[in-house]
Design an enzyme around this catalytic site. Sequence first.
Site, short mmCIF file in Angstrom:
data_model
loop_
_atom_site.label_atom_id
_atom_site.label_comp_id
_atom_site.label_asym_id
_atom_site.label_seq_id
_atom_site.Cartn_x
_atom_site.Cartn_y
_atom_site.Cartn_z
N CYS A 25 82.29 7.66 63.45
CA CYS A 25 81.88 9.05 63.41
C CYS A 25 81.56 9.57 64.81
CB CYS A 25 80.67 9.20 62.50
SG CYS A 25 80.96 8.43 60.91
N GLU A 26 82.57 9.65 65.65
CA GLU A 26 82.46 10.17 67.01
C GLU A 26 83.83 10.74 67.36
OE1 GLU A 26 79.87 9.80 69.31
OE2 GLU A 26 78.62 8.35 68.23
N TYR B 59 86.47 5.00 79.71
CA TYR B 59 87.13 5.30 80.99
C TYR B 59 88.37 6.17 80.83
CZ TYR B 59 84.93 0.68 81.98
OH TYR B 59 84.10 -0.41 82.11
#
Length: 419
Positions: A342-343, A316
């Site tokens: 890993c993002e 959000y």
Amino acid sequence: MHHFHYIKNELYCEEVPVEEIVRTVGTPVYLYSCATLKRHFRAFDSAFDGMKHLTCFSMKSNSNLAILKLFASEGGGVDIVSGGELYRALKAGVEPAKIVFSGVGKQVEALEYALESDILMFNVESPQEILKLDEVAKRTGKKARIAVRVNPDVDPKTHPYISTGLKENKFGIDINDAPKQYTLAAGLKNIDVTGVSCHIGSQLTQSSPFVDALSKMKGLIRILEETGIRIRYLDLGGGLGITYDSEEPPHPNEYAGAIKKELGSADLTLILEPGRVITGNAGILVTRVIYTKTTREKAFFIVDAAMNDLIRPSLYNSYHAVEPVRKSGRGTVTADMVGPICESGDFLAKEREMDAFEPGDLAAIMSAGAYGFTMSSNYNSRPRACEVMVNKDRFYTIRARETFEDLIKGEMIPEFLNV
Ligand SMILES: *Cc1c(COP(=O)(O)O)cnc(C)c1O
């Protein structure tokens, strides 16, 4: 008000230094203050004194058994959205007569389980659900008490992902179509129509949308009574907001006062389903800085908590204050606080001025008691954090940190791969 405070530059939860807890249980850890939980529950519940009411804590915000037990012992009920939540509530000793069941997609098994448990009320959200519930009730030899969850079409003025009472949302039945559904339900043998319900959204910072919704609900109740359907329960859902940053939501007294005024002398039992307002500021997530890293563009604090532990910032773009567990006196820097996942979306705070942390330092992610642990996952095969409750000068693990064995629980390698 909460019980996370500094004594000589050191963060305490009630009477216990956060660092002392971490020394025993490690990081990341969710820490809850029992005094704050109690205080928030009581402040909310007592705001409705003088009105017939039932506070059903919305347990999707925090469903730890110890926390449910605490509210149950304060006389609270719960608002559930699944069979799993019903299981937890019963395990924690919540009285079935204080349980309401919400949600657009209640599965048959969950309906059966709730009927067998004799919960107070189903908040039904579609004509098909009403018919399914009648069928299941007949089969189990029970009568299902229901409220139709209506969509009153009021704008809660909150984040679109957490607004639920607008015409375009998937929730509830259009208030204009509700009388027809009530007539259908009232004609079914195994259905007992007892209430009306709505829930217009989350993190609301004004009372007016609640009052608007209530006004529309009163209109509906009048129409229903004219057709001979008597309503005993009015469920106004949850949604009262909290201060994450600089929001100024109404105090529960102000919220309850506005509701009382609009409700007038109607002979109804109010049901409230607060979640965030009770638990949000009663919990923090404590994490340790692993590395610091400065690129040409930015400074990063890489910590051992991640989006799998607290997804609200990623999901959000939510704000959570970041505080040092020990004020370093090194001054502040503007940086991103990110996890090891890993993002690129794995962050807890972005472009934020915060303490100039160094590797090994502890940071507290504030206001993490609601929709924190309950939304956590094992993404990247990260064991979920442990949960600790502090009561005065003692602390108790209320959920153990997951182990690697927990990660593979239930997984099996079929025989044909073992050749
Ligand atoms: C999520 C939810 C609540 C609780 O919302 P908060 O904003 O945490 O108070 C209450 N009722 C229903 C039906 C919900 O889906």
